[in-house]
Scaffold this active site. Structure first.
Site, PDB file in Angstrom:
ATOM      1  N   HIS A 122     -13.383 -35.522  -8.602  1.00 43.54           N
ATOM      2  CA  HIS A 122     -13.829 -33.847  -8.821  1.00 43.54           C
ATOM      3  C   HIS A 122     -13.383 -33.881 -10.182  1.00 43.54           C
ATOM      4  O   HIS A 122     -12.386 -34.874 -10.634  1.00 43.54           O
ATOM      5  CB  HIS A 122     -12.735 -33.232  -8.018  1.00 43.54           C
ATOM      6  CG  HIS A 122     -12.952 -31.691  -8.202  1.00 43.54           C
ATOM      7  ND1 HIS A 122     -12.024 -30.919  -9.044  1.00 43.54           N
ATOM      8  CD2 HIS A 122     -13.271 -30.800  -7.420  1.00 43.54           C
ATOM      9  CE1 HIS A 122     -12.551 -29.577  -8.999  1.00 43.54           C
ATOM     10  NE2 HIS A 122     -13.091 -29.672  -7.944  1.00 43.54           N
ATOM     11  N   ASP A 199      -5.962 -38.110  -4.157  1.00 43.21           N
ATOM     12  CA  ASP A 199      -6.629 -36.681  -4.369  1.00 43.21           C
ATOM     13  C   ASP A 199      -7.100 -36.369  -2.840  1.00 43.21           C
ATOM     14  O   ASP A 199      -8.133 -36.874  -2.426  1.00 43.21           O
ATOM     15  CB  ASP A 199      -7.775 -36.598  -5.287  1.00 43.21           C
ATOM     16  CG  ASP A 199      -8.246 -35.056  -5.165  1.00 43.21           C
ATOM     17  OD1 ASP A 199      -7.980 -34.332  -4.151  1.00 43.21           O
ATOM     18  OD2 ASP A 199      -9.100 -34.702  -6.122  1.00 43.21           O
ATOM     19  N   GLN A 202      -9.742 -32.980  -0.030  1.00 45.83           N
ATOM     20  CA  GLN A 202     -10.837 -33.174   1.021  1.00 45.83           C
ATOM     21  C   GLN A 202     -10.432 -33.691   2.267  1.00 45.83           C
ATOM     22  O   GLN A 202     -11.302 -33.985   3.200  1.00 45.83           O
ATOM     23  CB  GLN A 202     -12.204 -33.608   0.407  1.00 45.83           C
ATOM     24  CG  GLN A 202     -12.471 -32.565  -0.674  1.00 45.83           C
ATOM     25  CD  GLN A 202     -13.071 -31.285  -0.348  1.00 45.83           C
ATOM     26  OE1 GLN A 202     -13.244 -30.907   0.910  1.00 45.83           O
ATOM     27  NE2 GLN A 202     -13.104 -30.507  -1.073  1.00 45.83           N
ATOM     28  N   LYS A 225      -7.472 -25.274   1.194  1.00 45.67           N
ATOM     29  CA  LYS A 225      -8.498 -25.928   1.935  1.00 45.67           C
ATOM     30  C   LYS A 225      -7.917 -26.564   3.234  1.00 45.67           C
ATOM     31  O   LYS A 225      -8.876 -26.776   4.067  1.00 45.67           O
ATOM     32  CB  LYS A 225      -8.933 -27.120   1.051  1.00 45.67           C
ATOM     33  CG  LYS A 225      -9.492 -26.796  -0.248  1.00 45.67           C
ATOM     34  CD  LYS A 225      -9.958 -27.868  -1.099  1.00 45.67           C
ATOM     35  CE  LYS A 225     -10.330 -27.740  -2.533  1.00 45.67           C
ATOM     36  NZ  LYS A 225     -11.548 -27.057  -2.594  1.00 45.67           N
ATOM     37  N   CYS A 363     -18.270 -29.447  -9.513  1.00 45.08           N
ATOM     38  CA  CYS A 363     -17.201 -30.085 -10.236  1.00 45.08           C
ATOM     39  C   CYS A 363     -17.278 -31.459 -10.078  1.00 45.08           C
ATOM     40  O   CYS A 363     -16.144 -31.935 -10.226  1.00 45.08           O
ATOM     41  CB  CYS A 363     -15.906 -29.481  -9.720  1.00 45.08           C
ATOM     42  SG  CYS A 363     -15.740 -27.775 -10.074  1.00 45.08           S
TER      43      CYS A 363
HETATM   44  N1  PLP Z   1     -10.232 -32.517  -5.727  1.00 41.23           N
HETATM   45  C1  PLP Z   1     -11.317 -32.430  -4.871  1.00 41.23           C
HETATM   46  C2  PLP Z   1     -11.863 -33.696  -4.222  1.00 41.23           C
HETATM   47  C3  PLP Z   1     -11.601 -31.232  -4.563  1.00 41.23           C
HETATM   48  O1  PLP Z   1     -12.708 -31.121  -3.898  1.00 41.23           O
HETATM   49  C4  PLP Z   1     -11.220 -29.996  -5.178  1.00 41.23           C
HETATM   50  C5  PLP Z   1     -11.751 -28.621  -5.012  1.00 41.23           C
HETATM   51  O2  PLP Z   1     -12.767 -28.442  -4.569  1.00 41.23           O
HETATM   52  C6  PLP Z   1     -10.157 -30.318  -6.035  1.00 41.23           C
HETATM   53  C7  PLP Z   1      -9.654 -31.415  -6.261  1.00 41.23           C
HETATM   54  C8  PLP Z   1      -9.371 -29.173  -6.618  1.00 41.23           C
HETATM   55  O3  PLP Z   1      -8.780 -28.225  -5.902  1.00 41.23           O
HETATM   56  P1  PLP Z   1      -8.053 -27.049  -6.462  1.00 41.23           P
HETATM   57  O4  PLP Z   1      -9.003 -26.044  -6.881  1.00 41.23           O
HETATM   58  O5  PLP Z   1      -7.606 -26.527  -4.912  1.00 41.23           O
HETATM   59  O6  PLP Z   1      -6.950 -27.307  -7.072  1.00 41.23           O
END
Ligand code: PLP
Length: 404
Positions: A122, A199, A202, A225, A363
């Site tokens: 991401h 991270d 997900q 999430k 993203c």
């Molecule tokens: N990392 C991953 C794999 C994600 O899917 C997301 C959000 O879609 C993020 C990071 C960023 O999360 P947040 O916008 O809640 O900080």
């Protein structure tokens, strides 16, 4: 017994109609809907407890502080962290990753040092490191992804050299649904003396995570999430790493004593929590983690994996269907394109049928480039989705495909 009809009653929004049709909410990788217990715990706290935490001697402040710190303990249990000192509240995964990039980068990286990320990250796990790159001249090395959407582990091992300082990879791809072999990644990195940030945006909503079993050094996730409120997330870090990092932001809460000549910092975890925390959101997050823990993450995973397989089988029947991400270990996210139909057209027409999916680059522009596409349609499943909803999705896509 996993009774999805009963579970759906906990989520009032699922009873909504859009354009006169029952809502089919399949944008869960972006954010999930909230159970009543989360919203009620938060409104109850605002109505009955609200006071700023940590510094107050009065009754309400102490009660709010107890709730906030109890929430930290709930997160500790959820991740199986050793201690609440290792649980830092942030605004979400993005802030957690930025914190590590900034503070670890400040303490342990200099020009020419390297971070290893993957091609399926991401943007949060790319741009945070690029900011550090701009400040300090570090290098970003990238683990490639193969055609099935799995990490090239052979290439990963070749990326290490004497300049490698940290590995930062996603647990589950928000586009492909690939579950990465993070335990193996940690083993390889540790064999090179290199720490790992995972991270978990997900993964935490879909299956149980044990940071001690993974032996990762840092782990990030977002409250919204995992059925909690927006604006709160977590950074887990091993105490021996967090202790050696400088603070992220300065302000109240994170100090020991302040003078114009010399300021000392608070102990963990408050060292990383400058300013008034979102103590109501932390309560909401704790109720959300209670909610999924009560249902059981294994039961949730098996329900969602069943739905994902069912969806993949259905989608494969549609002519012109291209599914991106065919990893063996595939979580509750399905990305696809049909023929030459633009992802935006597909998303817009599905929306008119009451089906909420996400379209675009999710993203993850470098990953889009890897697969030679500009964007995809993404359906992602949560603990409350049903087979009937998958049927509606598949029928909806077939109908849109026919229109073209
Ligand atoms: N990392 C991953 C794999 C994600 O899917 C997301 C959000 O879609 C993020 C990071 C960023 O999360 P947040 O916008 O809640 O900080």
């Amino acid at each position: 017994m996993y009774d999805v009809d009963e579970i759906r009653k906990d989520f009032p929004i699922l009873g909504r109609k859009v354009y006169g049709r029952p809502l089919v909410y399949l944008d869960n990788a972006a954010t999930v809907q909230k159970p009543r217990s989360v919203v009620e715990a938060m409104s109850d706290e605002y109505y009955n407890v609200n006071a700023n935490v940590h510094r107050g001697v009065h009754f309400l402040s102490q009660q709010a502080t107890e709730l906030h710190e109890a929430a930290r303990e709930t997160v500790r249990r959820f991740l199986n962290a050793r201690s609440t000192a290792e649980v830092i509240f942030t605004r979400g995964t993005t802030e957690s990753i930025n914190l590590v990039a900034a503070c670890f980068g400040e303490a342990f990286m200099r020009e020419g040092d390297e971070v290893i990320v993957s091609e399926m990250e991401h943007h949060a796990n790319i741009v945070s490191w690029q900011l550090l790159q701009a400040r300090k001249g570090i290098k970003i090395r990238v683990i490639p992804v193969d055609g099935r959407g799995e990490l090239r582990m052979d290439e990963f091992e070749r990326l290490f050299n004497e300049h490698t300082r940290i590995v930062s990879v996603t647990h589950v791809s928000n586009v492909l649904g690939t579950v990465n072999p993070v335990r193996r990644i940690v083993e390889v990195a540790h064999a090179h003396g290199v720490p790992v940030l995972i991270d978990g945006a997900q993964s935490t909503p879909h299956f149980s995570v044990d940071v001690q079993a993974l032996d990762c050094d840092f782990f990030a996730f977002s409250g919204h999430k995992v059925y909690g409120p927006t604006g709160i997330g977590v950074l887990y870090g091993k105490e021996n790493w967090l202790d050696r990092l400088p603070p992220y932001m300065g302000g109240g809460e994170m100090i020991g004593h302040v003078s114009f000549e010399h300021t000392t910092f608070a102990e963990l975890p408050l060292k990383f929590e400058a300013g008034t925390p979102d103590y109501v959101a932390s309560t909401g997050l704790a109720r959300a983690l209670d909610y999924v823990s009560h249902l059981g993450l294994d039961a949730i995973q098996s329900h969602e994996r069943g739905l994902t397989r069912y969806a993949l089988d259905g989608l494969r029947q549609i002519s012109g269907m291209r599914i991106l991400g065919e990893a063996d270990d595939h979580d509750a996210v399905v990305s696809f394109l049909v023929g030459h139909i633009h992802h935006l057209d597909m998303g817009t027409l599905l929306d008119r049928l009451g089906i909420a999916v996400r379209t675009g680059h999710h993203c993850a522009e470098p990953l889009m480039r890897r697969f030679g596409v500009e964007g995809t349609v993404r359906a992602s499943f949560a603990l409350y989705n049903t087979r009937q909803e998958v049927d509606t999705l598949v029928a909806g896509i077939a109908r849109v495909a026919q229109m073209f």
